[in-house]
Design an enzyme around this catalytic site. Structure first.
Site, PDB file in Angstrom:
ATOM      1  N   GLU A 192      81.782  79.363 173.916  1.00 15.31           N
ATOM      2  CA  GLU A 192      81.868  79.464 172.390  1.00 15.31           C
ATOM      3  C   GLU A 192      80.697  79.510 171.903  1.00 15.31           C
ATOM      4  OE1 GLU A 192      82.896  76.017 169.190  1.00 15.31           O
ATOM      5  OE2 GLU A 192      84.488  76.019 170.931  1.00 15.31           O
ATOM      6  N   CYS A 212      81.562  73.168 164.915  1.00 16.14           N
ATOM      7  CA  CYS A 212      81.605  74.473 165.098  1.00 16.14           C
ATOM      8  C   CYS A 212      82.281  75.419 164.054  1.00 16.14           C
ATOM      9  CB  CYS A 212      82.178  74.812 166.581  1.00 16.14           C
ATOM     10  SG  CYS A 212      83.604  73.932 166.817  1.00 16.14           S
TER      11      CYS A 212
END
Length: 490
Positions: free
Chosen positions: A244, A281
């Site tokens: 990620e 995020c």
């Protein structure tokens, strides 16, 4: 001589204590080989479930110590970290239930059938663990996406030992949590080496190259994640790298929505973009809002809401420095204004802000560079003049974890906007905000590159699929089959 690993207080920038030393190639090799040697101990799914539940119990029992250690190294605060620990232990129990239930094995049986073309033999298929998993801890979640986090929980549930590369911004927290996981293994009769921990930048590169590492999970920057992804692909035997990396998490606000509820939208955006000092995020980092009166009302309300946000300490001096540099450079770009200037608020703190420009400016040569993730409490608001301008700008947006539509029930363009946002992200929200990722069976925390390097999720039940591969047994006697593939009563 190996370099020392120090715990640093982000509120002062001062070293707190020496925690460990950086692992050299030999130490990484020992850690991986130790984990590889005990992988058979995780063959029993019931044992994996006991391990995960015991780990959750031990972390809960050590809550005060864990929260204190994490707060000292991240400045995230006891309230936030107590909630994160609760999420972390819930994840461990969640994957214990998944291990017990066994549906992730995806068992499929085709009975012999000589009438098919070609004839079908006895075929029995299931998924098996890949082997040792390398876990790269995240900076912004010292618990839920780090040593005891979702990658570790899902890998252990799959039957894979883990070697975790601690994040340098919370090494003491990492050591404490790793010790609790290893204690959980010992208390449930498993080898402690099903969990190993290493420190250091070089240890991270040695880990991804080790021939006994079978897969890797990463949460971090595009630069760091891409380097590890390339290294995983360049190995003599390439391995899956589930990274990620970065995400803008675009938001489209229709003119009708902006006109009907400007204050509500502004309050929601301000809270989401500054949550955890903008170090999530899933922070909404880019917003398409209308030009004209409705958009003006929204921007005015957003200005008021963001100005009320108190300055805060970021995760580390280096992260704060990058935030200050990036926001200053973007604010100086032609056509960009700063209704609320993000920037320093003291020697170790930063204040939230947002930048604004006309959406058409992004369509000019080279201006799309503004469409990049900036880690911290800032967002970019682009004012569009037409529906066509929304589409033109969205065509420039890279892959994301989330994409959000703020619309009214009567918006005629809502369906077409969702259709345009869907290829850009792994999770589509309508009239919500993307910060907050529920641990649930239907969750997907991933998206097109650079959000992630694979089409898998790191949150939710299917996160376990990253650490498995399918195997089919053909015409195999019952006593030689794995127990899950045998006929009932065999």
């Amino acid at each position: 001589m190996a370099a020392s690993v120090w715990s640093v207080d982000p509120r002062t920038g001062k070293e707190r204590e020496q925690v460990a030393v950086e692992a050299d190639a030999a130490e990484v090799d020992r850690a991986v080989r130790a984990a590889h040697a005990v992988r058979a101990a995780l063959a029993d799914r019931a044992a994996r479930a006991r391990l995960l539940r015991t780990a959750a119990e031990l972390l809960d029992a050590a809550r005060d110590r864990v929260v204190e250690a994490a707060d000292a190294e991240t400045a995230l605060g006891p309230v936030r970290l107590t909630g994160e620990l609760a999420r972390t232990t819930a994840q461990l129990r969640y994957f214990a239930d998944i291990a017990d239930e066994g549906a992730f094995l995806d068992v499929r049986i085709s009975r012999p059938d000589p009438t098919t073309t070609p004839p079908t033999p006895d075929l029995r298929r299931m998924k098996i663990p890949l082997g040792v998993v390398a876990v790269y801890a995240a900076s912004n979640f010292p618990l839920a996406f780090s040593v005891p986090g979702g990658d570790t929980a899902s890998a252990l549930a799959a039957g894979c030992p883990v070697v975790i590369k601690a994040h340098p911004y919370h090494p003491a927290t990492s050591e404490l949590c790793a010790a609790l996981l290893r204690k959980a293994a010992a208390e449930t009769g498993l080898p402690e080496d099903v969990v190993r921990l290493v420190h250091g930048f070089d240890a991270g590169t040695e880990l991804i190259r080790h021939p006994l590492v079978a897969a890797a999970g990463f949460t971090g920057s595009v630069e760091g994640g891409r380097a590890l992804f390339d290294a995983a692909a360049a190995r003599p035997v390439p391995i899956p790298f589930h990274g990620e990396l970065g995400s803008l998490n675009p938001v489209v606000i229709t003119e009708t929505a902006a006109g009907q509820r400007p204050e509500e939208l502004a309050a929601g955006l301000a809270a989401s973009m500054t949550q955890g000092m903008g170090q999530f995020c899933t922070k909404p980092g880019f917003v398409l809002a209308p030009a004209g009166e409705a958009g003006d009302r929204f921007v005015d309300a957003l200005t008021e809401a963001v100005e009320k946000v108190e300055p805060g300490v970021m995760l580390a001096p280096r992260i704060r420095g990058r935030f200050l540099t990036a926001t200053y450079e973007d604010s100086q770009a032609e056509g960009v204004t700063a209704p609320v200037h993000p920037g320093p608020a003291g020697p170790h703190t930063a204040k939230a802000g947002f930048l604004s420009l006309d959406a058409g400016t992004l369509l000019e040569g080279g201006r799309h560079v503004l469409l990049r993730e900036t880690f911290g409490p800032v967002t970019l608001v682009a004012r569009y003049a037409s529906r066509e301008e929304i589409s033109a700008v969205l065509a420039l947006v890279p892959g994301n974890l989330t994409a959000t539509l703020q619309a009214a029930d009567e918006d005629p363009d809502a369906a077409s906007l969702i259709a345009e946002l869907t290829p850009l992200a792994g999770r589509i929200l309508v009239n919500g905000w993307p910060t907050g990722v529920a641990v649930a069976d239907a969750q997907h925390h991933g998206g097109p590159y650079p959000a992630t390097t694979s089409p898998f999720t790191s949150v939710g039940a299917t996160a376990i699929e990253r650490w498995l591969r399918p195997v089919t047994y053909q015409s195999t006697p019952q006593h030689l089959l794995p127990p899950e593939l045998r006929d009932a009563g065999e």
